[in-house]
Structure formats: C-alpha cells, structure tokens
Design an enzyme around this catalytic site. Structure first.
Site, mmCIF file in Angstrom:
data_model
loop_
_atom_site.group_PDB
_atom_site.id
_atom_site.type_symbol
_atom_site.label_atom_id
_atom_site.label_comp_id
_atom_site.label_asym_id
_atom_site.label_seq_id
_atom_site.Cartn_x
_atom_site.Cartn_y
_atom_site.Cartn_z
ATOM 1 N N HIS A 19 0.839 -1.200 0.000
ATOM 2 C CA HIS A 19 0.000 0.000 0.000
ATOM 3 C C HIS A 19 0.876 1.253 0.000
ATOM 4 O O HIS A 19 0.612 2.210 -0.739
ATOM 5 C CB HIS A 19 -0.908 0.051 1.241
ATOM 6 C CG HIS A 19 -1.957 -0.996 1.285
ATOM 7 N ND1 HIS A 19 -2.138 -1.815 2.371
ATOM 8 C CD2 HIS A 19 -2.905 -1.355 0.386
ATOM 9 C CE1 HIS A 19 -3.141 -2.631 2.148
ATOM 10 N NE2 HIS A 19 -3.624 -2.382 0.941
ATOM 11 N N SER A 135 -2.769 -7.870 2.181
ATOM 12 C CA SER A 135 -3.169 -7.815 3.592
ATOM 13 C C SER A 135 -3.617 -9.192 4.077
ATOM 14 O O SER A 135 -3.329 -9.585 5.201
ATOM 15 C CB SER A 135 -4.306 -6.800 3.783
ATOM 16 O OG SER A 135 -3.856 -5.498 3.536
#
Length: 168
Positions: A19, A135
C-alpha cells in the site's frame, strides 16, 4: 491552476508496504492524495474502522513528511464514486499486483465510469518487491506466528502481534 486530487481507496486491514509503495508513487502524480479507508464490514476486517484509520494516519503522516507530499486519510462507507466527488477528487488510484487483479479492477473501473464519467481511474503496477504482498497473506502469516516484518512497518507489525496475542 486547478489542484489535482486523487483518491486511493482500500480496506487497509492492515496497511502493508505494498500500500505504501502505491501511495508514494500516486503522490507524485497528484497534488493531493486522499487515502480512503473503506468501512467494508462485508470483508470481516481484523481491525475496526477506527483502528484502520488511526493506523493509516500514522503511516501516511510519516510518508508525507519524508517525501514532501500532501496526503490525508479519510474513512467512507458510501459508493466510491460518490465519496470521490464529495472529496473534490476526480481521479481514483488503484494498485495492481498481478494479472488476476486486473480483471476485477477493470470491471470496477468500467462500472465507476458509467456511474460517474467525470472521474478517471488510473492503475499503478506494484513495484517488483511488493507484487506478492496482500493484507490477507500478511494476516495469515502473522496469525500463524510467521515473520511479517518485511511486509509491514514496525508499528503495524506491533499492532498485528497485539491482535494475535503475541505481545510481550
């Protein structure tokens, strides 16, 4: 000259180095970047929305300072194009890790374009060192006691360790 405002949406459960790579690169394309943390209860996030926003705010503040970028964090639980317009953005940033991401993202970009033709979507390919980070994998490895330190910041790792009961 009008300000270019971009929005990078995601669940950020948790914020990963992948990210952060996309945020740093997107911040070079726009004048102001909004990292939009989706409530997304349907995904069953590990962290609450409040925790994810706080985590993202810490990570983004440090990054913004280090690269001299304008980055803010906001949460949302509405239609993405509506939230994008509400924020004054006209650009949605999406990260792509692999070809498998493309089909879903391509369909989503098409739907968003139909809903709001004034909002563009750009895709940024993940850097080679981040292409495999997700994630979901980070949480799975962390839950099983694996070393996730190369995938998340030390702050995020500490929060994951605490969630999984590995804190000292």
């Amino acid at each position: 000259m009008p300000k270019r405002v971009g929005l990078y949406p995601g669940t950020f459960d948790p914020v990963t180095n992948g990210h952060m790579d996309i945020v740093a690169r997107a911040a070079r394309v726009v004048d102001h970047l909004i990292v939009a943390v989706a409530a997304n209860a349907g995904k069953g996030p590990l962290f609450t929305l409040k925790e994810r926003v706080a985590m993202a705010e810490l990570e983004m503040a440090e990054l913004a300072q280090s690269i001299g970028a304008s980055i803010e964090v906001r949460s949302f639980d509405t239609l993405l194009v509506d939230f994008t317009a509400q924020c004054g953005a006209n650009l949605i940033v999406r990260g792509l890790r692999a070809v498998s991401d493309f089909e879903y993202e391509f369909q989503m970009a098409g739907m968003n374009a139909r809903l709001s033709p004034d909002i563009e979507t750009i895709f940024l390919m993940a850097s080679e060192r981040c292409q495999f980070i997700s994630s979901r994998f980070v949480k799975e490895i962390g839950r099983l006691g694996g070393d996730i330190s190369q995938f998340v910041s030390p702050r995020v790792k500490a929060q994951l360790d605490e969630k999984f009961g590995f804190s000292a």
